[in-house]
Design an enzyme around this catalytic site. Structure first.
Site, PDB file in Angstrom:
ATOM      1  N   GLN A  13      55.558 -10.416  66.256  1.00 14.77           N
ATOM      2  CA  GLN A  13      55.986  -9.088  66.695  1.00 14.77           C
ATOM      3  C   GLN A  13      54.801  -8.363  67.322  1.00 14.77           C
ATOM      4  OE1 GLN A  13      57.388 -10.119  63.566  1.00 14.77           O
ATOM      5  NE2 GLN A  13      59.266 -10.474  64.746  1.00 14.77           N
ATOM      6  N   ARG A  59      65.566 -12.945  63.939  1.00 16.63           N
ATOM      7  CA  ARG A  59      66.239 -12.665  65.206  1.00 16.63           C
ATOM      8  C   ARG A  59      65.212 -12.456  66.312  1.00 16.63           C
ATOM      9  NH1 ARG A  59      69.327  -6.923  65.992  1.00 16.63           N
ATOM     10  NH2 ARG A  59      67.207  -6.277  65.495  1.00 16.63           N
ATOM     11  N   CYS A  78      59.957  -3.377  61.493  1.00 14.87           N
ATOM     12  CA  CYS A  78      59.209  -4.577  61.117  1.00 14.87           C
ATOM     13  C   CYS A  78      58.254  -4.176  60.002  1.00 14.87           C
ATOM     14  CB  CYS A  78      58.435  -5.140  62.313  1.00 14.87           C
ATOM     15  SG  CYS A  78      57.361  -6.537  61.887  1.00 14.87           S
ATOM     16  N   GLY A  79      58.579  -4.566  58.788  1.00 18.23           N
ATOM     17  CA  GLY A  79      57.774  -4.165  57.644  1.00 18.23           C
ATOM     18  C   GLY A  79      56.368  -4.716  57.687  1.00 18.23           C
ATOM     19  N   ASN A  80      56.226  -6.006  57.999  1.00 18.60           N
ATOM     20  CA  ASN A  80      54.897  -6.606  58.067  1.00 18.60           C
ATOM     21  C   ASN A  80      54.062  -5.956  59.167  1.00 18.60           C
ATOM     22  OD1 ASN A  80      55.129  -8.505  55.968  1.00 18.60           O
ATOM     23  ND2 ASN A  80      56.247  -9.910  57.285  1.00 18.60           N
ATOM     24  N   SER A 136      61.341  -6.984  56.419  1.00 22.44           N
ATOM     25  CA  SER A 136      62.675  -6.400  56.293  1.00 22.44           C
ATOM     26  C   SER A 136      63.645  -7.387  55.638  1.00 22.44           C
ATOM     27  CB  SER A 136      63.203  -5.936  57.656  1.00 22.44           C
ATOM     28  OG  SER A 136      63.308  -7.004  58.572  1.00 22.44           O
ATOM     29  N   CYS A 153      58.905 -12.148  56.661  1.00 25.53           N
ATOM     30  CA  CYS A 153      59.671 -11.077  57.308  1.00 25.53           C
ATOM     31  C   CYS A 153      59.871  -9.993  56.266  1.00 25.53           C
ATOM     32  CB  CYS A 153      61.010 -11.601  57.818  1.00 25.53           C
ATOM     33  SG  CYS A 153      62.062 -10.324  58.568  1.00 25.53           S
ATOM     34  N   ASN A 210      69.156 -11.419  61.497  1.00 18.98           N
ATOM     35  CA  ASN A 210      68.151 -12.212  60.807  1.00 18.98           C
ATOM     36  C   ASN A 210      68.861 -13.016  59.726  1.00 18.98           C
ATOM     37  OD1 ASN A 210      65.359 -10.907  61.755  1.00 18.98           O
ATOM     38  ND2 ASN A 210      66.850  -9.266  61.471  1.00 18.98           N
ATOM     39  N   ASN A 254      59.855  -8.566  69.968  1.00 15.39           N
ATOM     40  CA  ASN A 254      59.832  -9.967  69.544  1.00 15.39           C
ATOM     41  C   ASN A 254      59.254 -10.833  70.661  1.00 15.39           C
ATOM     42  OD1 ASN A 254      61.030  -9.693  66.962  1.00 15.39           O
ATOM     43  ND2 ASN A 254      63.074  -9.642  67.874  1.00 15.39           N
TER      44      ASN A 254
END
Length: 279
Positions: A48, A216, A77-79, A226, A224, A197, A68
């Protein structure tokens, strides 16, 4: 278009490759083809790309656009958010910040590089909110399967929107199933009008889940954030796990708490790799 050089920071969250680009003060917008080219280069390859713009809401740190590898945009995007927060914390000394995204406001607290907490907001369980192409009153398990009707390989996923659509298939072993093969088919299944996802989740105990995700627009991923949140809230809804759980991903572990107020708190690490000039 600005002729000023655009700098990047290459970071990772549990092996999830993140490219952070700070365009605050700039009007530049990346085109889809441009994003694909950036992702294809060895020095700037990413899962990402997090692009920061001037905040739209007073009191917030920045507005984030998230891309993406295929050039598509996602809302959360949590990470990547943990990586952005660590980058800014190291530069400014500020440890608490709020970002705007397509998923709304995301607040972050940076403890140290191993304990960065993102408030991922409220999950959405309604079929039209996820969204799904047809009505399912109970999204804890929907009618979707891969394989023979009488003996499906995967079936009855839980679905939720955690900034992005997610489908969680509950399995006894995440390595038994070929997610490289099934992931693209399920991501693009007609039931998901905005794609989804796709995750395989194995419940080890009420406090631990093993997770593997086809993301996705990005493919099989080391982590991932999320999806970890999605597995946590879906597992709690099915009473498989508690509302505080550790999610084990190929790249490492995340701690997820689904609070009594309904918000999802994700805690995990981020790390620097290198930096350079993008354009």
């Amino acid at each position: 278009m600005s002729t000023q050089p655009v700098r990047f920071q290459k970071m990772n969250g549990l092996g999830n490759e993140i490219l952070v680009v700070d365009l605050r003060g700039s009007a530049k917008v990346f085109g889809r083809d441009e994003v694909v080219v950036i992702a294809s280069q060895p020095d700037t390859h990413f899962d990402q790309m997090m692009v920061l713009y001037d905040a739209k809401t007073p009191g917030t740190t920045a507005f984030m656009r998230i891309y993406n590898v295929d050039g598509s945009e996602v809302s959360a995007c949590g990470n990547g958010t943990r990586c952005v927060a660590l980058s800014l914390a190291e530069a400014t000394g500020i440890r608490d910040m709020t970002f705007e995204s397509g998923a709304g406001l995301l607040t972050v607290t940076v403890g140290d590089a191993d304990r960065i907490t993102v408030d991922m907001g409220l999950p959405k369980f309604g079929w039209e909110e996820i969204p799904l192409a047809e009505e399912f009153r109970d999204t804890r398990a929907i009618e979707l399967q891969i394989g023979p009707i009488n003996d499906p390989l995967l079936h009855s996923p839980s679905v939720v929107n955690v900034g992005n659509p997610h489908a969680i298939f509950w399995v006894d072993d995440v390595e038994v199933h070929d997610l490289d093969r099934f992931g693209p088919l399920l991501e693009n299944h007609p039931i998901f009008p905005e794609r989804a996802n796709i995750s395989l989740a194995h419940v080890v105990s009420r406090g631990r889940v093993i997770l593997k995700t086809w993301e996705r627009g990005a493919g099989l991923t080391m982590a991932c954030g999320s999806a970890a949140c999605a597995a946590a809230v879906c597992g709690a809804r099915k009473n498989f796990i508690d509302r505080r759980v550790r999610i084990e991903l190929p790249g490492g572990e995340l701690d997820i708490e689904w609070t009594p107020q309904g918000r999802i708190l994700m805690t995990g690490p981020a790390a620097f790799e290198n930096d350079g000039v993008l354009l």
